[in-house]
Design a protein around this motif. Structure first.
Motif, PDB file in Angstrom:
ATOM      1  N   ARG A  82       0.835  -1.208   0.000  1.00 23.66           N
ATOM      2  CA  ARG A  82       0.000   0.000   0.000  1.00 23.66           C
ATOM      3  C   ARG A  82       0.863   1.249   0.000  1.00 23.66           C
ATOM      4  NH1 ARG A  82      -3.243  -2.124   3.922  1.00 23.66           N
ATOM      5  NH2 ARG A  82      -4.934  -3.173   2.892  1.00 23.66           N
ATOM      6  N   ARG A 121       3.769   9.343   7.097  1.00 28.71           N
ATOM      7  CA  ARG A 121       3.037  10.566   6.786  1.00 28.71           C
ATOM      8  C   ARG A 121       2.334  10.441   5.436  1.00 28.71           C
ATOM      9  NH1 ARG A 121       2.370  15.135   4.670  1.00 28.71           N
ATOM     10  NH2 ARG A 121       3.878  14.697   3.050  1.00 28.71           N
ATOM     11  N   PRO A 126      -3.669   2.431  -2.284  1.00 29.34           N
ATOM     12  CA  PRO A 126      -4.660   1.529  -1.693  1.00 29.34           C
ATOM     13  C   PRO A 126      -5.653   0.916  -2.680  1.00 29.34           C
ATOM     14  CG  PRO A 126      -5.313   3.806  -1.366  1.00 29.34           C
ATOM     15  CD  PRO A 126      -4.036   3.843  -2.164  1.00 29.34           C
ATOM     16  N   TYR A 131       1.625   7.677   4.056  1.00 28.10           N
ATOM     17  CA  TYR A 131       0.699   6.575   4.163  1.00 28.10           C
ATOM     18  C   TYR A 131      -0.583   6.985   4.886  1.00 28.10           C
ATOM     19  CZ  TYR A 131      -0.828   1.842   5.079  1.00 28.10           C
ATOM     20  OH  TYR A 131      -1.539   0.698   5.156  1.00 28.10           O
ATOM     21  N   GLY A 132      -0.428   7.935   5.805  1.00 29.33           N
ATOM     22  CA  GLY A 132      -1.616   8.497   6.424  1.00 29.33           C
ATOM     23  C   GLY A 132      -2.251   7.669   7.517  1.00 29.33           C
TER      24      GLY A 132
END
Lengths: 283, 343
Positions: free
Chosen positions: B278, B339, B283, B341-342
């Motif tokens: 991911r 960051r 995603p 990737y959240g």
């Protein structure tokens, strides 16, 4: 498209619904024509969101019937419903860090049928929807980084990308500043006027209801207390009784439509006496 | 991230798939080329001659082994991705929904009954078969418990799975406490996770089952994207959420059950590889799922190679290697790229 001019975009009759033992809707009837903007107004817990869920077909176990373009919504497949009807919920969840453009493209999901990927036309539709919501510059950003107001505009853009004939809005403007509130409802009005989209919106902001809705259903404890042209429904007596709150109702001098201001409790008594006095002298 | 400026296209899926396929093939070749016994893939080139033992090492031992490792890694990673999508929870792994507990019980019971040492052609398949039966039984049980009013409630599935796993662990401890020392050793190694040796027919059946299951899950990729907007959000986009949930639970559990039956509890692959992918490719499940199959396969083939080489001629259980490498590597990625990737 339906050729029958009379056919309602949405027609709900005799809706009753219980959450467990608690009855939340009592015999609701509601009708929505193409090109209409109709408001659902009422206190928290009066059943607005439940009605929207039932109309969009995601809640079953009710009695009564919802017809979309003449067909029972529970007999339509999810995809058939989603090709005609889009919903902007009050709040949305985002499980994974999709980009804004990817989220808006998800609005094309019901239209893709067997294809695995969006076509160029789909991407253009998504970009146009973003541009219309003033969110084009957000396109590459991860959805989870956005503020709640920005997210709501993206969700609205996604609903537009669905190209619906029926648009359901559940308090879409709650997190938005006044500029974006107006922007969203302007777009909804354009859809109604230009494309004959039927818009049904639950809202708390009575002045937005006054400005944009042609017709309003006033709900209280799961019942429709009154419905009719917006200016006939948003009256002092209706609003004070439904919300149990003192309000100041006047005519908006710019638009000629009702203007509603809630009053703090220490102003309320004084105001109540004046209003009741006015009622007596009117009668 | 530069790749993600434009929405996903068939083109990009093809390119990424090709890259990962190349990586997988390289890993498979490496896996075949190294190990106990001095014979390598390059020995097959014209000009070299192989004796029958060397030929057998390549074709009968190493080739099936790397293929099984690839299939196991692929299946576990795909199951991890779809369970994460189903639960909208990045902490989900293939084992979270309880089927692995059932498979372990089946395998451990079979070992304790002495079925692990049955000789003969299909003798080695008895323990995996019992484990798979355990997985199927658990799958049915959990589906029955978690279906309320004809609907599969995701949180009930999750809770049932977690509780069932705890129950299975207790049951296995109990069995271990009454097992003989020899059996205890077998049980421990079974549960640690290792790449089994299978005959060509069994490998063929296993491969077909895994590929069919993966294919059926890949077909729901767009639905998983929509599901990231929540169940109601996905319904509004036209997804038949109940059907997707049920199919995902069943197919993901079958992949997991089959993998655990074959390889024991190989940890971390199904949790770490989905996250690594991911972070690299985004995603979107239309690329994430094929990538999970190929990348997960490559990951486990490499881990198995490492497990075979590091203490040669002794072998480490591959489950130990995946956790030892996977854990720190994942934390490193998380710190350096979280960051973007959240999470």
């Amino acid at each position: 498209m339906e050729s029958n001019v009379d056919s309602a975009a949405v027609e709900a009759t005799g809706l009753c619904f219980k959450y467990g033992q608690r009855k939340v809707l009592h015999d609701i009837a509601l009708r929505l024509k193409h090109g209409d903007i109709v408001g659902l107004v009422g206190p928290n817990g009066s059943g607005k969101s439940t009605i929207l869920k039932i109309i969009s077909g995601i809640l079953d176990g009710y009695t009564g019937c919802v017809r979309i373009a003449g067909r029972d919504v529970l007999e339509m497949s999810r995809r058939e419903v989603a090709c005609r009807l889009a919903m902007v919920p009050q709040e949305s969840v985002f499980g994974f860090p999709f980009s804004v453009l990817e989220v808006v493209l998800m609005g094309r999901h019901p239209h893709l049928a067997g294809q695995a990927f969006e076509s160029r036309a789909d991407i253009k539709i998504a970009n146009d929807a973003l541009a219309r919501c003033g969110a084009l510059e957000l396109a590459p950003r991860p959805i989870q980084e956005l503020s709640s107001g920005e997210r709501q505009r993206v969700v609205f853009a996604r609903a537009l990308a669905q190209q619906p004939q029926i648009l359901l809005l559940d308090e879409p403007a709650s997190f938005l500043d006044i500029r974006h509130q107006v922007e969203i409802y302007d777009i909804a009005r354009d859809l109604a006027l230009e494309q004959g989209c039927a818009v049904l919106t639950a809202l708390h902001d009575l002045n937005l209801a006054s400005e944009y809705c042609d017709h309003v259903y006033l709900l209280s404890s799961g019942r429709v207390l009154a419905d009719g042209a917006t200016s006939e429904i948003l009256t002092y007596s209706n609003l004070t009784s439904v919300f149990s709150t003192e309000v100041y109702v006047d005519i908006n001098k710019v638009t000629g439509k009702p203007l509603v201001v809630p009053l703090s409790s220490h102003l309320a008594n004084r105001h109540k006496q004046t209003c009741e006095g006015r009622f007596r002298s009117n009668n | 991230m530069a790749l993600r400026d434009r929405p996903l296209s068939a083109n990009r899926v093809a390119i990424i798939t090709l890259w990962l396929l190349t990586a997988l093939v390289i890993c498979l070749c490496l896996g075949i080329s190294f190990g106990a016994g001095h014979v390598a893939l390059t020995d097959l080139l014209p000009g070299n001659s192989l004796n029958s033992v060397e030929r057998a090492i390549l074709y009968e031992v190493r080739l099936p082994r790397v293929l099984i490792a690839g299939l196991l890694g692929g299946a576990l990673t795909v199951a991890g991705v779809v369970f994460q999508a189903l639960l909208r929870n990045p902490l989900a792994d293939p084992y979270v929904l309880g089927v692995s507990g059932g498979a372990s019980i089946g395998g451990v019971v079979a070992i304790t009954l002495g079925l692990g040492t049955v000789a003969g052609g299909l003798g080695s398949m008895i323990v995996p078969a019992c484990a798979f039966l355990g997985a199927l039984g658990t799958l049915l049980l959990i589906e029955m418990i978690a279906t309320v009013d004809g609907r599969l409630t995701v949180y009930t599935v999750l809770l049932t799975g977690v509780i069932f796993n705890a129950f299975a662990a207790a049951l296995i401890y109990f069995i271990q406490s009454i097992a003989s020392l020899q059996q205890l050793h077998e049980i421990v190694f079974y549960l640690m996770g290792r790449i089994p040796s299978l005959g060509h027919e069994a490998l063929g059946v296993f491969a077909i089952a895994i590929l069919l299951g993966t294919g059926a899950l890949v077909a729901m990729s767009r639905d998983y994207n929509a599901l990231s907007l929540g169940e109601e959000g996905a319904m509004h986009l036209g997804v038949d959420v109940e059907r997707v949930k049920r199919r995902t639970f069943i197919l993901g559990s079958l992949l997991t059950g089959l993998s655990v039956a074959m390889g024991g509890l190989i940890g971390f692959v199904g949790l770490v590889v989905p996250h690594m992918l991911r972070m690299m490719i985004g995603p979107d499940h239309r690329i994430l799922l094929p990538a999970a199959f190929l990348g997960g396969g490559a990951f486990l083939v490499l881990a198995d190679l490492f497990a075979r080489l590091v203490l040669a001629p002794n072998e480490l259980p591959v489950g130990v290697v995946t956790a030892l490498i996977g854990g720190p590597f994942f934390l490193y990625l998380l710190r350096t790229r979280s960051r973007i990737y959240g999470i």
